[in-house]
Design an enzyme around this catalytic site. Sequence first.
Site, PDB file in Angstrom:
ATOM      1  CB  ALA A  58      25.440   1.660 -29.076  1.00  0.00           C
ATOM      2  N   GLY A  75       0.839  -1.199   0.000  1.00  0.00           N
ATOM      3  CA  GLY A  75       0.000   0.000   0.000  1.00  0.00           C
ATOM      4  C   GLY A  75       0.873   1.248   0.000  1.00  0.00           C
TER       5      GLY A  75
HETATM    6  C1  HXC Z   1      -3.534  -1.669  11.282  1.00  0.00           C
HETATM    7  C2  HXC Z   1      -2.395  -3.606  10.982  1.00  0.00           C
HETATM    8  C3  HXC Z   1      -2.202  -3.297   9.613  1.00  0.00           C
HETATM    9  C4  HXC Z   1      -2.741  -2.074   9.140  1.00  0.00           C
HETATM   10  C5  HXC Z   1      -1.280  -5.187  10.004  1.00  0.00           C
HETATM   11  N1  HXC Z   1      -1.802  -4.781  11.164  1.00  0.00           N
HETATM   12  N2  HXC Z   1      -1.505  -4.290   9.036  1.00  0.00           N
HETATM   13  N3  HXC Z   1      -3.054  -2.788  11.785  1.00  0.00           N
HETATM   14  N4  HXC Z   1      -3.389  -1.284  10.002  1.00  0.00           N
HETATM   15  N5  HXC Z   1      -2.567  -1.697   7.849  1.00  0.00           N
HETATM   16  C6  HXC Z   1      -1.762  -5.494  12.446  1.00  0.00           C
HETATM   17  C7  HXC Z   1      -2.603  -6.746  12.473  1.00  0.00           C
HETATM   18  O1  HXC Z   1      -3.909  -6.410  12.831  1.00  0.00           O
HETATM   19  C8  HXC Z   1      -1.896  -7.571  13.531  1.00  0.00           C
HETATM   20  O2  HXC Z   1      -2.242  -7.092  14.800  1.00  0.00           O
HETATM   21  C9  HXC Z   1      -0.453  -7.209  13.312  1.00  0.00           C
HETATM   22  O3  HXC Z   1      -0.443  -5.970  12.624  1.00  0.00           O
HETATM   23  C10 HXC Z   1       0.289  -8.243  12.517  1.00  0.00           C
HETATM   24  O4  HXC Z   1      -0.437  -8.484  11.333  1.00  0.00           O
HETATM   25  P1  HXC Z   1      -0.769  -9.952  10.829  1.00  0.00           P
HETATM   26  O5  HXC Z   1      -1.807  -9.821   9.786  1.00  0.00           O
HETATM   27  O6  HXC Z   1      -1.057 -10.854  11.995  1.00  0.00           O
HETATM   28  O7  HXC Z   1       0.619 -10.383  10.224  1.00  0.00           O
HETATM   29  P2  HXC Z   1       0.918 -11.211   8.906  1.00  0.00           P
HETATM   30  O8  HXC Z   1       0.054 -12.452   8.884  1.00  0.00           O
HETATM   31  O9  HXC Z   1       2.370 -11.377   8.850  1.00  0.00           O
HETATM   32  O10 HXC Z   1       0.445 -10.300   7.700  1.00  0.00           O
HETATM   33  C11 HXC Z   1       1.083  -9.094   7.436  1.00  0.00           C
HETATM   34  C12 HXC Z   1       0.321  -8.286   6.361  1.00  0.00           C
HETATM   35  C13 HXC Z   1      -1.167  -8.172   6.796  1.00  0.00           C
HETATM   36  C14 HXC Z   1       0.405  -9.033   5.034  1.00  0.00           C
HETATM   37  C15 HXC Z   1       0.986  -6.947   6.232  1.00  0.00           C
HETATM   38  O11 HXC Z   1      -1.214  -7.716   8.119  1.00  0.00           O
HETATM   39  C16 HXC Z   1      -1.935  -7.255   5.938  1.00  0.00           C
HETATM   40  O12 HXC Z   1      -2.358  -7.659   4.854  1.00  0.00           O
HETATM   41  N6  HXC Z   1      -2.191  -6.067   6.439  1.00  0.00           N
HETATM   42  C17 HXC Z   1      -3.020  -5.107   5.738  1.00  0.00           C
HETATM   43  C18 HXC Z   1      -2.324  -4.542   4.541  1.00  0.00           C
HETATM   44  C19 HXC Z   1      -3.109  -3.436   3.959  1.00  0.00           C
HETATM   45  O13 HXC Z   1      -4.114  -3.687   3.247  1.00  0.00           O
HETATM   46  N7  HXC Z   1      -2.733  -2.173   4.313  1.00  0.00           N
HETATM   47  C20 HXC Z   1      -3.468  -0.988   3.975  1.00  0.00           C
HETATM   48  C21 HXC Z   1      -3.031  -0.615   2.602  1.00  0.00           C
HETATM   49  S1  HXC Z   1      -3.849   0.777   2.067  1.00  0.00           S
HETATM   50  P3  HXC Z   1      -2.223  -8.001  16.100  1.00  0.00           P
HETATM   51  O14 HXC Z   1      -2.753  -7.115  17.157  1.00  0.00           O
HETATM   52  O15 HXC Z   1      -3.089  -9.170  15.777  1.00  0.00           O
HETATM   53  O16 HXC Z   1      -0.794  -8.385  16.312  1.00  0.00           O
HETATM   54  C22 HXC Z   1      -2.685   1.909   2.037  1.00  0.00           C
HETATM   55  C23 HXC Z   1      -3.156   3.116   1.340  1.00  0.00           C
HETATM   56  C24 HXC Z   1      -2.189   4.241   1.476  1.00  0.00           C
HETATM   57  O17 HXC Z   1      -1.634   1.748   2.529  1.00  0.00           O
HETATM   58  C25 HXC Z   1      -1.961   4.886   0.174  1.00  0.00           C
HETATM   59  C26 HXC Z   1      -1.151   6.139   0.351  1.00  0.00           C
HETATM   60  C27 HXC Z   1      -0.639   6.600  -0.969  1.00  0.00           C
END
Ligand code: HXC
Length: 510
Positions: A405, A169
């Site tokens: 080149a 993201g």
């Molecule tokens: C809040 C988050 C988070 C997020 C992870 N966590 N990503 N909390 N916001 N974006 C938290 C989880 O809830 C979890 O909390 C801990 O971090 C670890 O995550 P897991 O999922 O258990 O770990 P893992 O299985 O290793 O997976 C990692 C991951 C996954 C692949 C990164 O967490 C994931 O897909 N996260 C979301 C990614 C995403 O869609 N991000 C937003 C993108 S939008 P606990 O408390 O259980 O430990 C974006 C737009 C911005 O970024 C654009 C700007 C230009």
Amino acid sequence: MKSVIAELERRREKARMGGGQERMAAQHARGKLTARERIECFLDEGSFEEFDMYVQHTCTDFGMEKVKMPGDGVVTGWGTVNGRIVYIFAKDFTVLGGSLSKTHAQKITKIQDMALKSRAPIIGLFDAGGARIQEGVDALGGYGEVFQRNVMASGVIPQISLIMGPCAGGDVYSPAMTDFIFMVRDRSYMFVTGPEVVKTVTNEEVTSEQLGGASVHTTKSSIADGAYDDDIEALAQMRRLIDFLPANNLSESPVLDHYDPWDREDHSLETLVPNNPNKPYDMKELILKVVDEGDFFEIQEAFARNIITGFARMEGRTIGIVANQPMVLAGVLDSDCSRKAARFVRFCDAFDIPVVTLVDVPGFLPGTDQEYGGLIKHGAKLLFAYAEATVPKVTVITRKAYGGAYDVMGSKHLRGDVNYAWPSAQIAVMGAKGAVEIIFRKDLDDPEKIAQHTKDYEDRFLSPFVAAERGFIDEVIMPHRTRLRIARALRMLRNKRLENPWKKHDNIPL
Ligand code: HXC
């Protein structure tokens, strides 16, 4: 006083625990270090000074007021690498997945501002899940602030990104605007949208590795400049890279002690170029034999391998090397390698690092693939990069320098300062076969005549002397004396000053 000190210690200890013992253990179980361990490993021992370790997010949506962790998912501060100041931020995956909140972003921008003000390099260690989903638009604003600073710092201080876990993201675009991105193999991945979104939108089924692992970004997309097997190796290599770079665009690269005589001759180079002009040889051998102590830090080693780019030193001073690689596609220029080398030359020029170009190039790659893919514009990037560069430029042609080149690869006409050729050089508009087939088309049915025309063409044009007679080549040098000739040329150019006309900025063919 005693109780205040105890409170300070308690708070520090709590902050250092990040997301807690369990999450730290999970991080280790995945073969990853924690953010603070990574920083300790990267910086000189005991040099890290942390900022903002007590900062907490201010979000109150979705019960977030109950989820407070000091540091808010990123560790920031400064320290030294071999005594030189470097600013650093490291995403702490143990705290809410290293996700970016408003306050998290503020910690990063504070470090970015300090790095730019004090004109020192900045490195970001990424291991995070993107925008803090509970914060929404505040996180988007935070990213925007980080991006703006990346752009302001570009070309002023070196910015390096090391991807050590997820980077998804909003997290991908800050690294994308830094000078270099490195990754850790099998543990890190970068993509704008993850496998699940991809499946929903395009119906493709891919794993994270297939979508954005190091194996993809170092070979296919060219997003990453290199990859390493584990955290420790990656951090050690980043220290090595920092040693090659100046602190900023107005300061010199560090001059390191060297024990390699500047006038060292290497007679094995006399036989590097095979007699058969179509036989490949390894240009890396020349690089390793010419530079100080054979120390070469390659950039984008696994991508567009028909051109080699990387840092080395001559007499202890950093140089950038761009070299055609006859081992891959005969060293031909195509779109990918033109983009790769253009970006590298522009980095060197921005940071005052002399460019040494080693040439053995049969031309641009023909074909619809290349033409449809924009070869004209991509090739022009490299041409543009060389032409605008004002740093010292030393070029050595070892064998072929054909056609457009020839012009592109650091030629005299693009303000090459010192242009050498080996006696084996062939500087011509094209190879003999192609030339004869065009100018003697009427004789194509007569193999004897064609053979004679080819020989005549080779004798007349396939040497360094036609170019040398015109002053396009300053001197034809003996291969075994290449190191000392380059060293002397760079010494002579040490105080080179050349300015391009004032402009707001140029309009490189992007
Ligand atoms: C809040 C988050 C988070 C997020 C992870 N966590 N990503 N909390 N916001 N974006 C938290 C989880 O809830 C979890 O909390 C801990 O971090 C670890 O995550 P897991 O999922 O258990 O770990 P893992 O299985 O290793 O997976 C990692 C991951 C996954 C692949 C990164 O967490 C994931 O897909 N996260 C979301 C990614 C995403 O869609 N991000 C937003 C993108 S939008 P606990 O408390 O259980 O430990 C974006 C737009 C911005 O970024 C654009 C700007 C230009």
